[in-house]
Design a protein around this motif. Structure first.
Motif, PDB file in Angstrom:
ATOM      1  N   UNK A 341     -13.177  -1.784  -5.462  1.00  0.00           N
ATOM      2  CA  UNK A 341     -12.080  -2.633  -4.989  1.00  0.00           C
ATOM      3  C   UNK A 341     -10.747  -1.939  -5.226  1.00  0.00           C
ATOM      4  N   UNK A 342     -10.604  -1.421  -6.417  1.00  0.00           N
ATOM      5  CA  UNK A 342      -9.372  -0.731  -6.821  1.00  0.00           C
ATOM      6  C   UNK A 342      -9.111   0.488  -5.934  1.00  0.00           C
ATOM      7  N   UNK A 343     -10.149   1.203  -5.598  1.00  0.00           N
ATOM      8  CA  UNK A 343     -10.009   2.423  -4.801  1.00  0.00           C
ATOM      9  C   UNK A 343      -9.561   2.121  -3.373  1.00  0.00           C
ATOM     10  N   UNK A 344     -10.000   0.984  -2.825  1.00  0.00           N
ATOM     11  CA  UNK A 344      -9.733   0.689  -1.419  1.00  0.00           C
ATOM     12  C   UNK A 344      -8.397   0.005  -1.165  1.00  0.00           C
ATOM     13  N   UNK A 345      -7.859  -0.678  -2.156  1.00  0.00           N
ATOM     14  CA  UNK A 345      -6.609  -1.419  -1.960  1.00  0.00           C
ATOM     15  C   UNK A 345      -5.477  -0.539  -1.424  1.00  0.00           C
ATOM     16  N   UNK A 346      -5.291   0.699  -1.944  1.00  0.00           N
ATOM     17  CA  UNK A 346      -4.200   1.518  -1.401  1.00  0.00           C
ATOM     18  C   UNK A 346      -4.288   1.762   0.097  1.00  0.00           C
ATOM     19  N   UNK A 347      -5.478   1.773   0.673  1.00  0.00           N
ATOM     20  CA  UNK A 347      -5.594   1.993   2.109  1.00  0.00           C
ATOM     21  C   UNK A 347      -4.920   0.869   2.892  1.00  0.00           C
ATOM     22  N   UNK A 348      -5.056  -0.351   2.412  1.00  0.00           N
ATOM     23  CA  UNK A 348      -4.361  -1.464   3.064  1.00  0.00           C
ATOM     24  C   UNK A 348      -2.860  -1.368   2.799  1.00  0.00           C
ATOM     25  N   UNK A 349      -2.500  -1.039   1.570  1.00  0.00           N
ATOM     26  CA  UNK A 349      -1.092  -0.939   1.189  1.00  0.00           C
ATOM     27  C   UNK A 349      -0.349   0.070   2.065  1.00  0.00           C
ATOM     28  N   UNK A 350      -0.891   1.270   2.160  1.00  0.00           N
ATOM     29  CA  UNK A 350      -0.237   2.309   2.951  1.00  0.00           C
ATOM     30  C   UNK A 350      -0.158   1.921   4.432  1.00  0.00           C
ATOM     31  N   UNK A 351      -1.226   1.313   4.936  1.00  0.00           N
ATOM     32  CA  UNK A 351      -1.251   0.935   6.354  1.00  0.00           C
ATOM     33  C   UNK A 351      -0.210  -0.134   6.661  1.00  0.00           C
ATOM     34  N   UNK A 352      -0.099  -1.113   5.796  1.00  0.00           N
ATOM     35  CA  UNK A 352       0.885  -2.184   6.008  1.00  0.00           C
ATOM     36  C   UNK A 352       2.304  -1.621   5.980  1.00  0.00           C
ATOM     37  N   UNK A 353       2.594  -0.762   5.006  1.00  0.00           N
ATOM     38  CA  UNK A 353       3.931  -0.162   4.926  1.00  0.00           C
ATOM     39  C   UNK A 353       4.231   0.667   6.173  1.00  0.00           C
ATOM     40  N   UNK A 354       3.222   1.386   6.683  1.00  0.00           N
ATOM     41  CA  UNK A 354       3.423   2.187   7.894  1.00  0.00           C
ATOM     42  C   UNK A 354       3.713   1.294   9.094  1.00  0.00           C
ATOM     43  N   UNK A 355       2.992   0.174   9.197  1.00  0.00           N
ATOM     44  CA  UNK A 355       3.226  -0.746  10.313  1.00  0.00           C
ATOM     45  C   UNK A 355       4.611  -1.375  10.234  1.00  0.00           C
ATOM     46  N   UNK A 356       5.107  -1.561   9.015  1.00  0.00           N
ATOM     47  CA  UNK A 356       6.435  -2.137   8.825  1.00  0.00           C
ATOM     48  C   UNK A 356       7.531  -1.067   8.867  1.00  0.00           C
ATOM     49  N   UNK A 357       7.108   0.201   8.995  1.00  0.00           N
ATOM     50  CA  UNK A 357       8.046   1.336   8.976  1.00  0.00           C
ATOM     51  C   UNK A 357       8.911   1.318   7.722  1.00  0.00           C
ATOM     52  N   UNK A 358       8.286   0.966   6.611  1.00  0.00           N
ATOM     53  CA  UNK A 358       9.015   0.866   5.348  1.00  0.00           C
ATOM     54  C   UNK A 358       8.733   2.084   4.482  1.00  0.00           C
ATOM     55  N   UNK A 359       9.791   2.628   3.898  1.00  0.00           N
ATOM     56  CA  UNK A 359       9.652   3.751   2.979  1.00  0.00           C
ATOM     57  C   UNK A 359      10.752   3.665   1.936  1.00  0.00           C
ATOM     58  N   UNK A 360      10.417   3.955   0.697  1.00  0.00           N
ATOM     59  CA  UNK A 360      11.406   3.943  -0.364  1.00  0.00           C
ATOM     60  C   UNK A 360      12.415   5.070  -0.161  1.00  0.00           C
ATOM     61  N   UNK A 361      13.626   4.887  -0.648  1.00  0.00           N
ATOM     62  CA  UNK A 361      14.627   5.972  -0.565  1.00  0.00           C
ATOM     63  C   UNK A 361      14.085   7.244  -1.219  1.00  0.00           C
ATOM     64  N   UNK A 362      14.542   8.385  -0.722  1.00  0.00           N
ATOM     65  CA  UNK A 362      14.017   9.668  -1.182  1.00  0.00           C
ATOM     66  C   UNK A 362      14.195   9.867  -2.682  1.00  0.00           C
ATOM     67  N   UNK A 363      15.299   9.385  -3.257  1.00  0.00           N
ATOM     68  CA  UNK A 363      15.531   9.621  -4.685  1.00  0.00           C
ATOM     69  C   UNK A 363      14.523   8.886  -5.550  1.00  0.00           C
ATOM     70  N   UNK A 364      13.890   7.840  -4.992  1.00  0.00           N
ATOM     71  CA  UNK A 364      12.843   7.122  -5.731  1.00  0.00           C
ATOM     72  C   UNK A 364      11.474   7.778  -5.559  1.00  0.00           C
TER      73      UNK A 364
END
Length: 397
Positions: A341-364
């Motif tokens: 379960x723990x291993x697969x959660x990031x796949x959803x996390x990254x996909x959702x952020x990509x669909x939202x075109x969200x990315x943290x500022x570069x300095x973070x």
């Protein structure tokens, strides 16, 4: 009543697994960062080098091996026949291979060639995995329906899949089976070996050394005459990956031996240390010939990472099982008991952020600040795993 070595739960194994999974999520998040120290990243195949990221997967394979003897013995205790145990080994292998194939194809999926973006494809894939391999209640009448729905989703995703070269998109392939697939093949080999050899330590050690020497023979050119069959029948990683698993099996069988439960105590620690030192000597001794490389799975990588695994487990066993220091790892517990379960959660996390075109500022996402961000992300994934476990969502194969 005192638990027997065959069925006793060794807390250090669960905590070692949880800590390794924490590190795995941490290093897998490096792709989002800039300025990661070289010693923490994967080394290139052409380099004679090894970074932190190159050690995590071997440690996880070692833990797979640690768990095999206890898992099979517990099934025997429950009354499972040999046929049922072998079926379970095959079933678990199938699950890991299937998930591994989908995950490795996700890497080269082409949004432009499919009716949905690769990120939607990824989310649907993980949802299907959860539907198929979630732990349902014994009397849950929806179990079969959910599993069938999961397989239907996977079939649909396979039908629409296109990946690889944008100029000539291709359908799904096995490729290198992905991380989960490599675990699956290694698990199959070592689980069957243990099933046949049981707790016969000389045979277990012989099986482990065979895999280590198979890997050495591959690099020494001794196996060149087998090239015609290599494409059809071969040991995954030329013996390297199942060698890590079998090293873990060896450590568990030593623990489960006569008089070891509560009898070996500190002696068990010294045995692990001795095995770790021997593996390190082998690794550094073979380094001048082929170098250290995870990508090429060289004998030096196998030896050094096996040594690190033995020594790390010795420390964990001393701290957790002998000194009874466990509370420090409570926050990591979900990663040790619901690892998939723990291993697969990031796949959803990254996909959702990509669909939202969200990315943290570069300095973070740069340097030390970025590393802290990835550490927090790893911890967050584990916390989320614990929360969804609490509402009855947990994968088990």
């Amino acid at each position: 009543m005192t638990s027997s070595p065959a069925t006793a739960r060794v807390d250090s194994i669960d905590i070692f697994r949880a800590l390794t999974m924490f590190l795995m999520i941490f290093v897998n998040d490096f792709w989002t960062l800039k300025g990661v120290p070289q010693w923490m990243e994967h080394s290139k195949g052409s380099e004679d080098a090894m970074g932190l990221s190159d050690v995590v997967f071997p440690c996880f394979l070692f833990i797979v091996g640690l768990s095999i003897p206890f898992a099979i013995s517990n099934r025997k205790k429950k009354g499972d026949s040999n046929g049922i145990i072998l079926f379970h080994i095959a079933e678990r292998t199938f699950a890991l291979l299937l998930m591994g194939i989908y995950l490795v194809n996700l890497e080269s999926a082409l949004s432009s060639a499919m009716p949905v973006s690769k990120h939607v494809w990824s989310i649907a894939m993980v949802i299907a995995f959860f539907l198929i391999w979630n732990v349902y209640g014994k009397n849950d009448v929806r179990t079969t329906s959910y599993k069938i729905l999961g397989y239907i989703i996977l079939a649909a995703l396979a039908v629409i899949y296109k990946g690889g070269d944008p100029a000539n998109p291709e359908w799904m392939g096995t490729h290198w089976y992905g991380i989960l697939g490599l675990i699956g093949w290694s698990y199959l080999i070592c689980a069957v070996l243990y099933f046949l050899m049981k707790d016969n330590l000389p045979l277990i050690v012989a099986g482990w050394l065979f895999l280590v020497l198979f890997n050495l023979a591959e690099f020494a050119g001794v196996l060149d005459s087998l090239d015609p069959v290599r494409k059809y029948v071969w040991i995954v990683g030329s013996g390297s990956m199942p060698a890590f698993v079998m090293a873990g099996v060896t450590a568990s069988v030593i623990y489960r031996g006569p008089g070891s439960r509560g009898g070996l105590g500190q002696t068990y620690i010294w045995i692990l240390i001795a095995l770790g030192i021997a593996a390190l000597v082998y690794g550094f001794g073979t380094r001048p010939f082929w170098g250290i490389s995870k990508i090429r799975a060289t004998p030096a990588w196998v030896g050094i990472c096996s040594g690190i695994s033995f020594l790390a487990f010795a420390c964990m066993f001393w701290l957790v099982d002998l000194k009874k220091a466990r509370t420090w790892a409570n926050i990591l517990k979900p990663a040790g008991t619901a690892t998939l379960t723990c291993y697969l959660i990031p796949y959803i996390w990254y996909a959702v952020l990509a669909l939202l075109s969200f990315s943290l500022p570069l300095f973070l996402r740069t340097g030390i600040v970025g590393l802290i961000k990835s550490l927090c992300f790893s911890l967050l994934v584990i916390i989320i795993t614990g929360l969804i476990n609490g509402i009855g969502i947990r994968l088990k194969i």
